[in-house]
Design a protein around this motif. Structure first.
Motif, short mmCIF file in Angstrom:
data_model
loop_
_atom_site.label_atom_id
_atom_site.label_comp_id
_atom_site.label_asym_id
_atom_site.label_seq_id
_atom_site.Cartn_x
_atom_site.Cartn_y
_atom_site.Cartn_z
N GLY A 115 -5.74 1.49 -2.12
CA GLY A 115 -5.37 0.48 -3.11
C GLY A 115 -6.23 -0.76 -2.99
O GLY A 115 -7.19 -0.83 -2.22
N GLU A 116 -5.84 -1.79 -3.79
CA GLU A 116 -6.56 -3.06 -3.77
C GLU A 116 -6.22 -3.84 -2.51
O GLU A 116 -5.22 -3.58 -1.84
CB GLU A 116 -6.20 -3.88 -5.01
N ASP A 117 -7.04 -4.84 -2.21
CA ASP A 117 -6.87 -5.61 -0.99
C ASP A 117 -5.51 -6.29 -0.91
O ASP A 117 -4.92 -6.39 0.15
CB ASP A 117 -7.98 -6.66 -0.86
N ASP A 118 -5.02 -6.79 -2.04
CA ASP A 118 -3.74 -7.49 -2.05
C ASP A 118 -2.56 -6.56 -2.21
O ASP A 118 -1.41 -7.00 -2.18
CB ASP A 118 -3.73 -8.54 -3.17
N ASP A 119 -2.81 -5.30 -2.43
CA ASP A 119 -1.71 -4.36 -2.64
C ASP A 119 -2.05 -3.01 -1.99
O ASP A 119 -1.73 -1.95 -2.52
CB ASP A 119 -1.47 -4.17 -4.14
#
Length: 429
Positions: free
Chosen positions: A385-389
């Motif tokens: 996933g993305e860095d924040d999620d």
């Protein structure tokens, strides 16, 4: 099979390694803390004393004297027990034999002439340390170090000796035959001097041979099957002491996680041997016993004494061992507030030095190896996933890498376009 595994021997990795200094089970926990901090690993090998100091011993008797490996997590977990927190002086004087988990299979004594592939097979089966005889000249040494060894030119080696030092790959390379040839050529003043090789030493050696391992290093850890999905974890809202109630396995680490609305898990930090390696053991023990897992990881990598014991004077080391004077500590003085039943802390709170070491499923094996070595970590957590999620999906440890580098090379379809270009350039050179 890569030629580096067949044409190189364990003795090639002993160059520059210091002689083993045995740490005995009759030493105290206070002495063990100092030894672990000064060691090049996150744990130390523990030994029984010789029954007769002047008597020579063979490999079998030496192997029987090995007890197990004591890690920083073992020590902190022991000091976090209620009786240890109540009487820290007594706890620090506890014998190591009362704390270390006996496991004679974690170390194996091997001859320096054993092939690297055989050493890797041992470590894939659970061996974490190899005890290797340090000798100036021995038959079976690979050509790479046949003349220059231990940083010194062997001026007393004649041409016939040099010819005998090369490996005969076509001949059987059993450990027994190598042992007999090496022991006969070992000078008396060099006998019974050993050095200890860890899995980190193996990987550090292999990262210098990436070209010989191609295309494995440029393949993703996912395509190599190097991701271990059976990892240990603790919810951030639970007491950190939960980490002392079960064995984390290999790697020796617990992921501290926060649940997402869709039922998945994000990693916020970790409790591991590598994170606790250089910390204030007494302060970490108190925090492990009194704080939640989420609160605990906030102080692991920062100055632990100032984060957990902010309004108390820092006690200096007494003869290299932490002072055992009782410390009155509370969540108020350490800068933490009591944990609430619903642990809702933003991931940004854990950014910075205390953030766990992570990679993606698409990360190359070489990149993960470099991460582990540069951070002196025993593992890297794998997320998607993305860095924040990003969501935690597994972990890559020493054992997983050793299995990956000895596996069958994947097809070119498993490589990214950039990796293919790098691979072609490597082969061109």
């Amino acid at each position: 099979m890569a030629s580096v595994f067949l044409y190189h021997v364990v003795g090639d990795l002993t160059v520059g390694k210091p002689e083993l200094e045995e740490f005995y089970e009759t030493e105290t926990i206070g002495s063990a803390i100092r030894a672990i901090r000064e060691s090049t690993e996150c744990g130390i090998t523990v030994w029984k004393r010789k029954t007769h100091m002047g008597m020579a011993e063979n490999n079998d008797t030496r192997q029987q004297r090995f007890v197990g490996i004591l890690t920083s997590l073992d020590v902190v977990s022991f000091l976090a027990k209620p009786q240890c927190l109540e009487d820290q002086d007594k706890a620090m004087k506890t014998l190591v034999s009362d704390v270390v988990v006996p496991d004679n299979a974690l170390l194996k004594i091997v001859d320096p002439g054993i092939r690297l592939i055989d050493a890797l097979e041992m470590m894939k089966q659970g061996v974490r340390r190899l005890l290797v005889l340090k000798s100036t000249v021995w038959k079976g040494m690979s050509k790479r170090f046949s003349i220059l060894y231990n940083g010194k030119w062997l001026k007393n080696v004649d041409n016939s000796s040099c010819n005998n030092l090369s490996i005969n790959v076509s001949a059987p390379s059993s450990a027994a035959s190598s042992a007999s040839s090496s022991s006969s050529s070992t000078p008396p003043f060099m006998r019974n001097k050993f050095c200890c090789l860890s899995r980190e030493d193996i990987i550090r050696y292999l990262i210098g041979c990436l070209g010989a391992l191609a295309p494995l290093p440029l393949s993703s850890i996912s395509s190599l099957g190097a991701i271990n999905h059976n990892y240990s974890s603790i919810d951030a809202s639970l007491p950190a002491a939960k980490a002392t109630q079960k064995n984390p396995g290999d790697p020796s680490a617990f992921a501290i996680m926060e649940s997402t609305p869709d039922g998945r898990h994000r990693i916020l930090g970790e409790i591991s041997v590598s994170k606790l390696w250089k910390c204030d053991y007494i302060a970490a023990a108190w925090a492990l016993a009194n704080l939640s897992a989420g609160q605990f990881i906030m102080g692991i990598e920062d100055n632990v004494s100032s984060r957990w014991l902010a309004d108390f004077n820092n006690n200096s080391l007494d003869n290299g061992v932490e002072s055992t004077r009782p410390r009155k500590i509370s969540s108020m003085s350490s800068g933490y507030s009591p944990v609430s039943p619903t642990f809702g802390v933003g991931r940004g709170t854990y950014r910075g030095r205390s953030a766990p070491l992570t990679c993606k499923t698409t990360s190359s094996l070489a990149a993960v190896m470099a991460q582990m070595l540069s951070h002196r970590a025993t593992h890297v957590w794998v997320t998607e996933g993305e860095d924040d999620d990003d969501v935690l999906v597994g972990v890559v440890g020493y054992a997983d890498i050793l299995v990956a580098v000895t596996s069958k090379p994947p097809s070119l379809s498993a490589l990214t376009p950039r990796s293919i270009v790098e691979l072609r350039l490597e082969n061109h050179h």
